[in-house]
Write a protein that holds these residues in place. Sequence first.
Motif, PDB file in Angstrom:
ATOM      1  N   ARG A  49      83.007   2.933  20.842  1.00 34.70           N
ATOM      2  CA  ARG A  49      82.756   1.623  21.451  1.00 34.70           C
ATOM      3  C   ARG A  49      82.253   1.765  22.879  1.00 34.70           C
ATOM      4  O   ARG A  49      81.457   0.939  23.339  1.00 34.70           O
ATOM      5  CB  ARG A  49      84.021   0.773  21.424  1.00 34.70           C
ATOM      6  N   PHE A  50      82.718   2.800  23.590  1.00 29.78           N
ATOM      7  CA  PHE A  50      82.216   3.035  24.944  1.00 29.78           C
ATOM      8  C   PHE A  50      80.732   3.362  24.909  1.00 29.78           C
ATOM      9  O   PHE A  50      79.943   2.801  25.669  1.00 29.78           O
ATOM     10  CB  PHE A  50      82.986   4.171  25.610  1.00 29.78           C
ATOM     11  N   ARG A  51      80.345   4.264  24.025  1.00 33.67           N
ATOM     12  CA  ARG A  51      78.936   4.638  23.941  1.00 33.67           C
ATOM     13  C   ARG A  51      78.081   3.445  23.521  1.00 33.67           C
ATOM     14  O   ARG A  51      76.977   3.250  24.031  1.00 33.67           O
ATOM     15  CB  ARG A  51      78.769   5.807  22.974  1.00 33.67           C
ATOM     16  N   GLN A  52      78.601   2.643  22.578  1.00 35.95           N
ATOM     17  CA  GLN A  52      77.846   1.490  22.113  1.00 35.95           C
ATOM     18  C   GLN A  52      77.677   0.454  23.219  1.00 35.95           C
ATOM     19  O   GLN A  52      76.569  -0.029  23.473  1.00 35.95           O
ATOM     20  CB  GLN A  52      78.549   0.851  20.920  1.00 35.95           C
ATOM     21  N   THR A  53      78.764   0.103  23.883  1.00 41.50           N
ATOM     22  CA  THR A  53      78.703  -0.939  24.914  1.00 41.50           C
ATOM     23  C   THR A  53      77.947  -0.469  26.149  1.00 41.50           C
ATOM     24  O   THR A  53      77.184  -1.232  26.742  1.00 41.50           O
ATOM     25  CB  THR A  53      80.118  -1.392  25.309  1.00 41.50           C
ATOM     26  N   PHE A  54      78.150   0.791  26.528  1.00 41.08           N
ATOM     27  CA  PHE A  54      77.468   1.307  27.719  1.00 41.08           C
ATOM     28  C   PHE A  54      75.959   1.373  27.484  1.00 41.08           C
ATOM     29  O   PHE A  54      75.166   0.952  28.338  1.00 41.08           O
ATOM     30  CB  PHE A  54      78.009   2.689  28.078  1.00 41.08           C
ATOM     31  N   SER A  55      75.551   1.887  26.321  1.00 40.14           N
ATOM     32  CA  SER A  55      74.109   1.971  26.019  1.00 40.14           C
ATOM     33  C   SER A  55      73.504   0.577  25.890  1.00 40.14           C
ATOM     34  O   SER A  55      72.365   0.356  26.314  1.00 40.14           O
ATOM     35  CB  SER A  55      73.888   2.780  24.746  1.00 40.14           C
ATOM     36  N   TYR A  56      74.265  -0.361  25.316  1.00 38.21           N
ATOM     37  CA  TYR A  56      73.760  -1.735  25.190  1.00 38.21           C
ATOM     38  C   TYR A  56      73.542  -2.345  26.578  1.00 38.21           C
ATOM     39  O   TYR A  56      72.502  -2.970  26.827  1.00 38.21           O
ATOM     40  CB  TYR A  56      74.740  -2.582  24.393  1.00 38.21           C
ATOM     41  N   SER A  57      74.495  -2.172  27.474  1.00 35.74           N
ATOM     42  CA  SER A  57      74.354  -2.745  28.813  1.00 35.74           C
ATOM     43  C   SER A  57      73.231  -2.083  29.599  1.00 35.74           C
ATOM     44  O   SER A  57      72.518  -2.749  30.350  1.00 35.74           O
ATOM     45  CB  SER A  57      75.682  -2.624  29.585  1.00 35.74           C
ATOM     46  N   GLY A 214      81.011  -4.906  30.138  1.00 34.88           N
ATOM     47  CA  GLY A 214      82.004  -5.717  30.834  1.00 34.88           C
ATOM     48  C   GLY A 214      83.134  -6.180  29.927  1.00 34.88           C
ATOM     49  O   GLY A 214      84.320  -5.975  30.250  1.00 34.88           O
ATOM     50  N   PRO A 215      82.852  -6.820  28.779  1.00 32.69           N
ATOM     51  CA  PRO A 215      83.927  -7.198  27.858  1.00 32.69           C
ATOM     52  C   PRO A 215      84.738  -6.008  27.344  1.00 32.69           C
ATOM     53  O   PRO A 215      85.951  -6.114  27.138  1.00 32.69           O
ATOM     54  CB  PRO A 215      83.176  -7.883  26.713  1.00 32.69           C
ATOM     55  N   TYR A 216      84.077  -4.876  27.123  1.00 31.28           N
ATOM     56  CA  TYR A 216      84.797  -3.682  26.689  1.00 31.28           C
ATOM     57  C   TYR A 216      85.779  -3.222  27.763  1.00 31.28           C
ATOM     58  O   TYR A 216      86.924  -2.845  27.453  1.00 31.28           O
ATOM     59  CB  TYR A 216      83.803  -2.572  26.374  1.00 31.28           C
ATOM     60  N   GLY A 221      91.414  -2.892  29.487  1.00 26.52           N
ATOM     61  CA  GLY A 221      92.410  -3.213  30.498  1.00 26.52           C
ATOM     62  C   GLY A 221      93.583  -3.998  29.947  1.00 26.52           C
ATOM     63  O   GLY A 221      94.701  -3.912  30.479  1.00 26.52           O
ATOM     64  N   ALA A 222      93.368  -4.751  28.885  1.00 28.17           N
ATOM     65  CA  ALA A 222      94.438  -5.552  28.299  1.00 28.17           C
ATOM     66  C   ALA A 222      95.316  -4.755  27.342  1.00 28.17           C
ATOM     67  O   ALA A 222      96.419  -5.202  27.009  1.00 28.17           O
ATOM     68  CB  ALA A 222      93.845  -6.751  27.574  1.00 28.17           C
ATOM     69  N   ASN A 223      94.839  -3.587  26.898  1.00 25.84           N
ATOM     70  CA  ASN A 223      95.561  -2.855  25.851  1.00 25.84           C
ATOM     71  C   ASN A 223      95.915  -1.418  26.221  1.00 25.84           C
ATOM     72  O   ASN A 223      96.690  -0.792  25.493  1.00 25.84           O
ATOM     73  CB  ASN A 223      94.718  -2.832  24.556  1.00 25.84           C
ATOM     74  N   ARG A 224      95.352  -0.884  27.275  1.00 22.14           N
ATOM     75  CA  ARG A 224      95.612   0.506  27.643  1.00 22.14           C
ATOM     76  C   ARG A 224      96.082   0.583  29.095  1.00 22.14           C
ATOM     77  O   ARG A 224      96.005  -0.398  29.836  1.00 22.14           O
ATOM     78  CB  ARG A 224      94.350   1.353  27.482  1.00 22.14           C
TER      79      ARG A 224
END
Length: 260
Positions: A49-57, A214-216, A221-224
Amino acid sequence: MKRAAAWSVLILGMLYFILPLIGMVEFSLSMKRGIYSLEAYRVVLADPRFRQTFSYSVFMALMTIVFGVLLVVPTAFWVRLKMPGLRPYVEFVTLLPLVIPAIVTVFGYIRLYNTSSWLPLTGTIMGTNLLLLFGYATLSLPYMYRAIDTGLRTIDVATLTEAAQSLGAGWVTILAKVILPNVLVAVLSGAFVTFAIVMGEFTMAALLNRPAFGPYLQLMGANRAYEPSALATIAFVVTWACMGLIQLVTRLFKHDRTAR
């Protein structure tokens, strides 16, 4: 005495900003008890999810920069060359994103372009991405416009335009080969600020349900515990890298022009 007081204020200000950052970095390295390690960074970087969200942004940031340059450079150039009387009104419009909250803007998008509207952009992934692109461009507009407008102030727009026209250049050629190279530093400054804004933006991406960084970051932050600090550190490094690139490109450009 005055010099000592000035240094004291400077040091206190630096401590005020630096100490929380040191604490954040130290906490991100404390995932393994008793030792400092990069375990939190390893977990984050291994998360798909980090790679997906970071590349998308990153992709959306680049698209926003391209769209912003294509929109702002011709507008600022035309206002300065042909319609200087409209400049206060254009500046007022470009300041509106600083006054109108992002949540208001995105709710307006959803209201105007939902699946039951005349133009149902939110009904498709491409349409939603397009809305998010427009939203990012709106948020970065104050910074992009002022950077480019400041760059245009440093050159004689009228003389350069007349000289290019006398050689047979059209408007597209003038913008691409005469104006843009002369305000390149200003454009890059606005571009790097835009990149930093897009990478950290949360409200629009979350409400439009797009897989952005940003949402990721908020979800982590809410779960870890330790991983959000690692993500915040990465985001901080990216932001300051953009600021450093602005300074580097500016110096290199000034040195190149001096050498010529």
